[in-house]
Design a protein around this motif. Structure first.
Motif, PDB file in Angstrom:
ATOM      1  N   ASP A  42       0.834  -1.211   0.000  1.00 62.02           N
ATOM      2  CA  ASP A  42       0.000   0.000   0.000  1.00 62.02           C
ATOM      3  C   ASP A  42       0.865   1.256   0.000  1.00 62.02           C
ATOM      4  O   ASP A  42       0.589   2.207  -0.728  1.00 62.02           O
ATOM      5  N   MET A  43       1.927   1.248   0.783  1.00 60.81           N
ATOM      6  CA  MET A  43       2.815   2.411   0.852  1.00 60.81           C
ATOM      7  C   MET A  43       3.474   2.670  -0.505  1.00 60.81           C
ATOM      8  O   MET A  43       3.520   3.805  -0.966  1.00 60.81           O
ATOM      9  N   LEU A  44       3.957   1.598  -1.161  1.00 60.59           N
ATOM     10  CA  LEU A  44       4.591   1.758  -2.470  1.00 60.59           C
ATOM     11  C   LEU A  44       3.596   2.287  -3.505  1.00 60.59           C
ATOM     12  O   LEU A  44       3.933   3.161  -4.299  1.00 60.59           O
ATOM     13  N   LYS A  45       2.371   1.766  -3.475  1.00 55.29           N
ATOM     14  CA  LYS A  45       1.349   2.233  -4.417  1.00 55.29           C
ATOM     15  C   LYS A  45       1.044   3.708  -4.201  1.00 55.29           C
ATOM     16  O   LYS A  45       0.884   4.462  -5.161  1.00 55.29           O
ATOM     17  N   GLN A  46       0.967   4.123  -2.940  1.00 62.10           N
ATOM     18  CA  GLN A  46       0.682   5.526  -2.633  1.00 62.10           C
ATOM     19  C   GLN A  46       1.784   6.444  -3.149  1.00 62.10           C
ATOM     20  O   GLN A  46       1.543   7.593  -3.487  1.00 62.10           O
ATOM     21  N   GLN A  47       3.018   5.918  -3.211  1.00 62.97           N
ATOM     22  CA  GLN A  47       4.141   6.717  -3.696  1.00 62.97           C
ATOM     23  C   GLN A  47       4.297   6.626  -5.215  1.00 62.97           C
ATOM     24  O   GLN A  47       5.218   7.211  -5.778  1.00 62.97           O
ATOM     25  N   GLY A  48       3.418   5.858  -5.871  1.00 69.24           N
ATOM     26  CA  GLY A  48       3.421   5.819  -7.323  1.00 69.24           C
ATOM     27  C   GLY A  48       4.206   4.670  -7.936  1.00 69.24           C
ATOM     28  O   GLY A  48       4.324   4.589  -9.160  1.00 69.24           O
ATOM     29  N   TYR A  49       4.721   3.759  -7.126  1.00 70.83           N
ATOM     30  CA  TYR A  49       5.476   2.622  -7.671  1.00 70.83           C
ATOM     31  C   TYR A  49       4.500   1.536  -8.100  1.00 70.83           C
ATOM     32  O   TYR A  49       3.526   1.251  -7.426  1.00 70.83           O
ATOM     33  N   GLN A  50       4.793   0.918  -9.254  1.00 64.03           N
ATOM     34  CA  GLN A  50       3.921  -0.120  -9.780  1.00 64.03           C
ATOM     35  C   GLN A  50       4.612  -1.461  -9.902  1.00 64.03           C
ATOM     36  O   GLN A  50       3.994  -2.438 -10.315  1.00 64.03           O
ATOM     37  N   SER A  51       5.907  -1.514  -9.578  1.00 64.70           N
ATOM     38  CA  SER A  51       6.633  -2.782  -9.672  1.00 64.70           C
ATOM     39  C   SER A  51       7.745  -2.809  -8.633  1.00 64.70           C
ATOM     40  O   SER A  51       8.107  -1.780  -8.066  1.00 64.70           O
ATOM     41  N   VAL A  52       8.239  -3.998  -8.373  1.00 68.66           N
ATOM     42  CA  VAL A  52       9.387  -4.187  -7.496  1.00 68.66           C
ATOM     43  C   VAL A  52      10.469  -4.878  -8.299  1.00 68.66           C
ATOM     44  O   VAL A  52      10.177  -5.444  -9.350  1.00 68.66           O
ATOM     45  N   PRO A  53      11.714  -4.847  -7.901  1.00 67.43           N
ATOM     46  CA  PRO A  53      12.183  -4.292  -6.635  1.00 67.43           C
ATOM     47  C   PRO A  53      12.263  -2.769  -6.665  1.00 67.43           C
ATOM     48  O   PRO A  53      12.461  -2.162  -7.716  1.00 67.43           O
ATOM     49  N   VAL A  54      12.112  -2.191  -5.485  1.00 66.94           N
ATOM     50  CA  VAL A  54      12.374  -0.779  -5.277  1.00 66.94           C
ATOM     51  C   VAL A  54      13.452  -0.712  -4.208  1.00 66.94           C
ATOM     52  O   VAL A  54      13.263  -1.200  -3.091  1.00 66.94           O
ATOM     53  N   VAL A  55      14.601  -0.151  -4.574  1.00 64.25           N
ATOM     54  CA  VAL A  55      15.721  -0.008  -3.640  1.00 64.25           C
ATOM     55  C   VAL A  55      15.728   1.445  -3.183  1.00 64.25           C
ATOM     56  O   VAL A  55      15.820   2.356  -4.003  1.00 64.25           O
ATOM     57  N   MET A  56      15.613   1.636  -1.865  1.00 70.74           N
ATOM     58  CA  MET A  56      15.568   2.990  -1.318  1.00 70.74           C
ATOM     59  C   MET A  56      16.775   3.234  -0.416  1.00 70.74           C
ATOM     60  O   MET A  56      16.742   2.901   0.759  1.00 70.74           O
ATOM     61  N   PRO A  57      17.825   3.837  -0.973  1.00 68.08           N
ATOM     62  CA  PRO A  57      18.956   4.225  -0.142  1.00 68.08           C
ATOM     63  C   PRO A  57      18.577   5.450   0.686  1.00 68.08           C
ATOM     64  O   PRO A  57      17.753   6.265   0.259  1.00 68.08           O
ATOM     65  N   ALA A  58      19.197   5.596   1.849  1.00 68.28           N
ATOM     66  CA  ALA A  58      18.872   6.716   2.732  1.00 68.28           C
ATOM     67  C   ALA A  58      19.274   8.049   2.130  1.00 68.28           C
ATOM     68  O   ALA A  58      18.621   9.056   2.358  1.00 68.28           O
ATOM     69  N   ASP A  59      20.344   8.068   1.336  1.00 70.78           N
ATOM     70  CA  ASP A  59      20.907   9.348   0.915  1.00 70.78           C
ATOM     71  C   ASP A  59      20.928   9.556  -0.602  1.00 70.78           C
ATOM     72  O   ASP A  59      21.684  10.364  -1.110  1.00 70.78           O
ATOM     73  N   SER A  60      20.090   8.806  -1.334  1.00 71.42           N
ATOM     74  CA  SER A  60      19.999   9.045  -2.781  1.00 71.42           C
ATOM     75  C   SER A  60      18.627   8.615  -3.297  1.00 71.42           C
ATOM     76  O   SER A  60      17.812   8.113  -2.534  1.00 71.42           O
ATOM     77  N   ASP A  61      18.405   8.813  -4.576  1.00 71.17           N
ATOM     78  CA  ASP A  61      17.102   8.527  -5.172  1.00 71.17           C
ATOM     79  C   ASP A  61      16.816   7.029  -5.221  1.00 71.17           C
ATOM     80  O   ASP A  61      17.738   6.217  -5.371  1.00 71.17           O
ATOM     81  N   PRO A  62      15.544   6.645  -5.166  1.00 70.77           N
ATOM     82  CA  PRO A  62      15.185   5.227  -5.268  1.00 70.77           C
ATOM     83  C   PRO A  62      15.578   4.638  -6.627  1.00 70.77           C
ATOM     84  O   PRO A  62      15.637   5.349  -7.633  1.00 70.77           O
TER      85      PRO A  62
END
Length: 76
Positions: A42-62
């Motif tokens: 649900d969180m990923l969908k709310q942020q606009g992501y439609q597929s995985v994997p999604v890698v989220m580093p703390a200090d750069s873009d996903p």
């Protein structure tokens, strides 16, 4: 580097390849599996992501998908 979160799902080849790449390059990460923890879907969908994997580093873009060219920027 730490504080990397990898959102993945079961039976996802790109997810497996992404996690293998990070492990082989000694990048510490926390895995969040959307099959086992559906609240992350649900969180990923709310942020606009439609597929995985999604890698989220703390200090750069996903990073979406298996992107070795982008993942190498996480290697310390």
């Amino acid at each position: 580097m730490n504080n990397v979160i990898v959102y993945s799902k079961n039976n996802c080849m790109q997810c497996k390849m992404t996690k293998r790449y990070l492990k082989e390059h000694n990048v510490q990460f926390e895995e969040r599996n959307i099959n086992q923890q559906p609240q992350y879907l649900d969180m990923l969908k709310q942020q606009g992501y439609q597929s995985v994997p999604v890698v989220m580093p703390a200090d750069s873009d996903p990073i979406v998908g298996f992107r070795p060219d982008s993942l190498k920027g996480l290697v310390g």
